[in-house]
Design a protein around this motif. Structure first.
Motif, PDB file in Angstrom:
ATOM      1  N   VAL A 189       0.883  -1.272   0.027  1.00  0.00           N
ATOM      2  CA  VAL A 189       0.104   0.095   0.002  1.00  0.00           C
ATOM      3  C   VAL A 189       0.980   1.265   0.116  1.00  0.00           C
ATOM      4  O   VAL A 189       1.730   1.498   0.716  1.00  0.00           O
ATOM      5  N   PRO A 190       0.803   2.207  -1.040  1.00  0.00           N
ATOM      6  CA  PRO A 190       1.581   3.184  -0.913  1.00  0.00           C
ATOM      7  C   PRO A 190       1.128   4.313   0.404  1.00  0.00           C
ATOM      8  O   PRO A 190       0.164   4.388   0.735  1.00  0.00           O
ATOM      9  N   THR A 191       2.171   4.997   1.022  1.00  0.00           N
ATOM     10  CA  THR A 191       2.233   5.830   1.964  1.00  0.00           C
ATOM     11  C   THR A 191       1.770   7.172   1.200  1.00  0.00           C
ATOM     12  O   THR A 191       2.766   7.883   0.882  1.00  0.00           O
TER      13      THR A 191
ATOM     14  N   PRO B 170      -5.522   2.551  -2.710  1.00  0.00           N
ATOM     15  CA  PRO B 170      -4.639   1.908  -3.413  1.00  0.00           C
ATOM     16  C   PRO B 170      -3.670   0.452  -3.097  1.00  0.00           C
ATOM     17  O   PRO B 170      -3.274   0.822  -2.091  1.00  0.00           O
ATOM     18  N   TYR B 171      -3.968  -0.536  -3.642  1.00  0.00           N
ATOM     19  CA  TYR B 171      -2.717  -1.452  -3.166  1.00  0.00           C
ATOM     20  C   TYR B 171      -2.676  -2.478  -4.272  1.00  0.00           C
ATOM     21  O   TYR B 171      -3.258  -2.387  -5.384  1.00  0.00           O
ATOM     22  N   ILE B 172      -1.597  -3.153  -4.275  1.00  0.00           N
ATOM     23  CA  ILE B 172      -1.108  -4.317  -4.860  1.00  0.00           C
ATOM     24  C   ILE B 172      -1.060  -5.695  -4.186  1.00  0.00           C
ATOM     25  O   ILE B 172      -0.440  -5.458  -3.105  1.00  0.00           O
ATOM     26  N   VAL B 173      -1.939  -6.673  -4.601  1.00  0.00           N
ATOM     27  CA  VAL B 173      -1.730  -7.824  -3.745  1.00  0.00           C
ATOM     28  C   VAL B 173      -1.106  -8.929  -4.594  1.00  0.00           C
ATOM     29  O   VAL B 173      -1.392  -8.988  -5.845  1.00  0.00           O
ATOM     30  N   THR B 174       0.155  -9.523  -4.063  1.00  0.00           N
ATOM     31  CA  THR B 174       0.919 -10.440  -4.903  1.00  0.00           C
ATOM     32  C   THR B 174       1.135 -11.802  -4.005  1.00  0.00           C
ATOM     33  O   THR B 174       1.121 -11.639  -2.611  1.00  0.00           O
ATOM     34  N   GLU B 175       1.895 -12.727  -4.607  1.00  0.00           N
ATOM     35  CA  GLU B 175       2.094 -13.696  -4.021  1.00  0.00           C
ATOM     36  C   GLU B 175       3.092 -13.418  -3.031  1.00  0.00           C
ATOM     37  O   GLU B 175       4.141 -12.297  -3.260  1.00  0.00           O
ATOM     38  N   ARG B 176       3.448 -14.084  -1.767  1.00  0.00           N
ATOM     39  CA  ARG B 176       4.439 -13.674  -1.052  1.00  0.00           C
ATOM     40  C   ARG B 176       5.775 -14.618  -1.093  1.00  0.00           C
ATOM     41  O   ARG B 176       5.573 -16.017  -1.177  1.00  0.00           O
ATOM     42  N   ILE B 177       6.756 -13.982  -1.406  1.00  0.00           N
ATOM     43  CA  ILE B 177       8.203 -14.601  -1.680  1.00  0.00           C
ATOM     44  C   ILE B 177       8.730 -14.679  -0.183  1.00  0.00           C
ATOM     45  O   ILE B 177       9.122 -13.713   0.195  1.00  0.00           O
ATOM     46  N   PRO B 178       8.650 -15.936   0.260  1.00  0.00           N
ATOM     47  CA  PRO B 178       9.517 -16.085   1.858  1.00  0.00           C
ATOM     48  C   PRO B 178      10.933 -15.555   1.717  1.00  0.00           C
ATOM     49  O   PRO B 178      11.503 -15.413   0.767  1.00  0.00           O
ATOM     50  N   GLY B 179      11.265 -15.323   2.860  1.00  0.00           N
ATOM     51  CA  GLY B 179      12.602 -14.821   3.128  1.00  0.00           C
ATOM     52  C   GLY B 179      12.970 -13.356   2.974  1.00  0.00           C
ATOM     53  O   GLY B 179      12.072 -12.541   2.685  1.00  0.00           O
ATOM     54  N   ASP B 180      14.107 -13.169   3.270  1.00  0.00           N
ATOM     55  CA  ASP B 180      14.771 -11.582   2.997  1.00  0.00           C
ATOM     56  C   ASP B 180      15.029 -11.039   1.617  1.00  0.00           C
ATOM     57  O   ASP B 180      15.192 -12.089   0.885  1.00  0.00           O
ATOM     58  N   SER B 181      15.222  -9.854   1.332  1.00  0.00           N
ATOM     59  CA  SER B 181      15.518  -9.500   0.156  1.00  0.00           C
ATOM     60  C   SER B 181      17.270  -9.675   0.138  1.00  0.00           C
ATOM     61  O   SER B 181      17.786  -9.992   1.058  1.00  0.00           O
TER      62      SER B 181
END
Lengths: 246, 469
Positions: free
Chosen positions: B44-46, B87-98
């Protein structure tokens, strides 16, 4: 549903036939014609009758300034346009004239607005050629999408959340998503008299489910139309214009 | 925006869970939905009250581009929220850190480094293939799937070369992340895929040395220096790094995009074929350029307004493809091999930046030990390589654009198809032997390749009657 949006046919039979053949292959649910069926071109009767039959089959058609000029002596048209209208008028019968005179100035379909020229004063035939004129159109309506013609050069304008209008570049023939955070104004290119340097017919497809707009270009036999313009004794500048698409 | 995100908020069927991340421009939330079993996140954009155009436009760009992307290297988009509510974008969650976590461990050992670099470049290639320039590549924008593939996120500054560029005239300052931004992006360019390759080069430099090549400027003015000041060569910081790696890094960091890798695929190719990287002075140098050289460069570069960008992303990729030539070197195929050579020469005329991978397959027996040494003791593999090089001599290509590989496989067709897939090959050229009844029943190598290859295939065949000559 997919809409095919056509405008500025200008009595060009070859161009209109090419566009109709192209959209016949593309699952179009409804055809919308944004006016200027006649004027400039050599085939006003065929084009008017074609549009009448499309309307009978469910198409929507708006009035353009050349259509209006058939019924009223319009001094606003330039000399070339007026000569072409004076040539056209005796060819049309009462049925054609009644059809053209009865066309509406605007039409709404859900959050879409269709108009020939600018939405803020449709009967003033203002050319939407820049961002500030597009702003006037956006301000006059709450429609999310405005489709117009009259300019003969395809263009796309967006109106963002902060209220500023920007002309957006778009690729020909590829779908552009009209994202819902903005309002959009599309100037659809002319079927029968291109003025953007490409001697081909223009139209647009709008996919209501995908919310995507595609500006399309269809080649047609320009030489045939040019020969007819000359044979009819219409101004030579009109023949040249078709040849160059400018 | 009428609704603000909070834990427990319900919107369009989604229920917000814990806040996972809070960045400068957006928050990321764990979300669930009764219709979706996939683990998901919502971004969600701030949007601050009042005029917050950059955040809004950046989010519009993401909403426009992300649904058009597919494949393992991007998160799958589930839903998009309207600005009218939230406004938002829902995507699959990629586990783990960047990758940010990996970067804190830099310099990495060579073995890890190789894998991470090649995977990062492969993700960028996949994005470019889908007509999108990322333009803000940095460690925080790479996630990694449990299966290993890198996933690119944050498309707020991206550019799709077939869609309107909402950011084009919106802002007057260059946008990007200072340590990684390419010089032409500093000069306002938003249409050069090679900008992403510069950022990749800067990240690989950091992973290899533990230092950023241009430091971490806190002002825009500090970014400008990279137009003339070259980074300290990686091997000056970490002498055990191989010359080929420095060659790759410094090539990616060239100031003029024309001197960099021309496509991400070509960079992946070098990262996965280190033995064939041509080492130049760039790979060997052990100190940054002296002040005279830098001063001379400054005099030129301070006036530079920009670099020529390619007409489009796809045009750039078409101009610099990876061509694979499968050459049959058996004596009765000489006519065909020379025909194939002429075909390659013609392709190079229209694709001047192509890279040519010459491949020969040694067909091994399925069972048992092969006799790979001939009677004179010459190793078959080596002798094939020598012949392959001799064949390619007439192409007259510089060494850095040619590679030679001899594959050993009981099934030559499969060997060629796999090689093409693993190396992002754009086009295979190969010869076809004449017609024979065996081939008609068993199928030929070329017909298998045509049927199964992941790219275009051109088959060269000699005219009837010339095969026996």
């Amino acid at each position: 549903m997919r809409l095919a949006i056509l405008t500025d046919i200008h009595a060009n039979r070859e161009a209109l036939a090419a566009v109709l053949a192209d959209l016949a292959q593309r699952q179009v649910g409804r055809i919308v014609i944004l006016g200027d069926i006649v004027g400039y071109g050599p085939d006003p009767v065929w084009c008017t009758e074609k549009v009448m039959s499309l309307v009978q089959a469910g198409a929507l058609c708006i009035m353009g300034n050349h259509d209006q000029a058939i019924g009223t002596a319009d001094d606003a048209l330039n000399i070339t346009a007026r000569r072409a209208i004076n040539w056209t008028r005796p060819l049309l019968d009462d049925g054609h004239r009644a059809f053209l005179a009865g066309l509406p100035m605007t039409a709404r379909m859900e959050d879409l607005l269709f108009v020939h020229a600018s939405a803020n004063a449709p009967e003033d035939w203002i050319y939407v050629t820049n961002e500030s004129r597009a702003l006037g159109a956006f301000r006059s309506t709450d429609a999310r999408l405005i489709f117009c013609g009259h300019v003969h050069q395809p263009a796309l304008m967006s109106h963002d959340l902060s209220g500023s209008v920007r002309a957006q570049r778009f690729p020909m023939g590829l779908p552009v998503p009209l994202i819902r955070s903005r309002r959009w104004l599309a100037v659809v290119g002319s079927v029968g008299q291109a003025r953007d340097g490409v001697a081909a017919a223009g139209y647009a497809l709008f996919d209501m489910a995908q919310n995507e707009l595609t500006f399309r270009r269809v080649p047609y036999n320009v030489a045939t139309t040019v020969a007819k313009v000359r044979a009819a004794g219409l101004p030579e500048s009109l023949a040249m214009r078709l040849q160059l698409g400018a | 925006m009428r609704v603000r995100p909070t834990e427990g908020l319900q919107i369009d069927g989604f229920t917000l869970g814990a806040q996972l991340h809070k960045g400068g421009f957006a928050t990321v939330w764990d979300v669930t939905h009764p219709d979706h079993t996939l683990p998901m996140v919502m971004k969600v954009p701030t949007i601050l009250d009042g005029d917050d155009a950059p955040t809004i436009v950046g989010f519009e760009v993401e909403q426009m581009i992300m649904p058009r992307l597919s494949g393992v290297h991007v998160p799958k988009v589930v839903a998009i929220g309207d600005f009218a509510v939230m406004p938002y974008i829902v995507t699959e969650r990629i586990p783990g850190d960047s990758l940010l976590a990996t970067f804190t461990r830099a310099p990495l050992p060579m073995s890890d480094l190789l894998e991470v670099m090649a995977r990062m470049a492969a993700a960028v290639h996949d994005l470019h293939r889908q007509h999108v320039l990322h333009l803000d590549l940095k460690p925080a924008n790479f996630l990694q799937r449990p299966s290993g593939e890198m996933v690119l996120v944050d498309f707020g500054l991206s550019r799709h070369d077939q869609l309107p560029d909402l950011l084009a005239e919106e802002f007057t300052i260059p946008m990007g992340t200072f340590p990684y931004i390419a010089p032409e992006q500093y000069l306002r360019s938003r249409d050069d895929p090679r900008s992403d390759l510069f950022a990749l080069g800067a990240m690989i430099y950091e992973l290899a040395t533990g230092k950023m090549p241009f430091g971490a400027p806190d002002k825009l003015k500090g970014v400008r220096k990279r137009l003339w000041r070259d980074p300290v060569p990686p091997r000056a910081l970490r002498p055990e790094l191989p010359e080929w790696l420095q060659e790759i890094i410094l090539k990616a960091l060239e100031v003029d995009p024309a001197h960099r890798y021309q496509t991400a695929a070509q960079m992946v190719f070098d990262l996965t074929h280190p033995a064939q990287v041509k080492i130049t002075a760039r790979g060997r140098k052990l100190a940054a350029d002296g002040w005279r050289t830098v001063f001379a460069r400054w005099r030129v570069m301070r006036r530079v307004k920009g670099f020529a960008a390619p007409p489009s992303l796809s045009a750039q990729m078409d101009k610099a493809p990876i061509l694979m030539v499968a050459v049959d070197l058996s004596p009765d195929m000489e006519m065909l091999a020379s025909s194939l050579l002429r075909a390659v020469q013609r392709m190079l005329v229209i694709q001047p930046d192509a890279r040519v991978a010459c491949v020969n397959v040694i067909k091994t027996a399925r069972i048992g030990i092969d006799n790979i040494t001939d009677d004179d003791g010459t190793h078959l593999h080596v002798s094939r390589l020598v012949s392959l090089r001799a064949w390619a001599d007439a192409l007259d290509l510089p060494q850095e654009r040619l590679t030679f590989t001899v594959l050993e496989n009981p099934d030559p067709g499969t060997a060629i198809i796999d090689y093409a897939g693993h190396n992002n090959v754009d086009h295979i050229l190969m010869g076809a032997r004449g017609h024979s009844s065996t081939r008609r029943y068993l199928g030929s190598v070329s017909s298998q390749v045509v049927a199964e290859a992941p790219c275009s295939v051109t088959v060269i065949r000699l005219p009837e009657g010339r095969q026996a000559a």
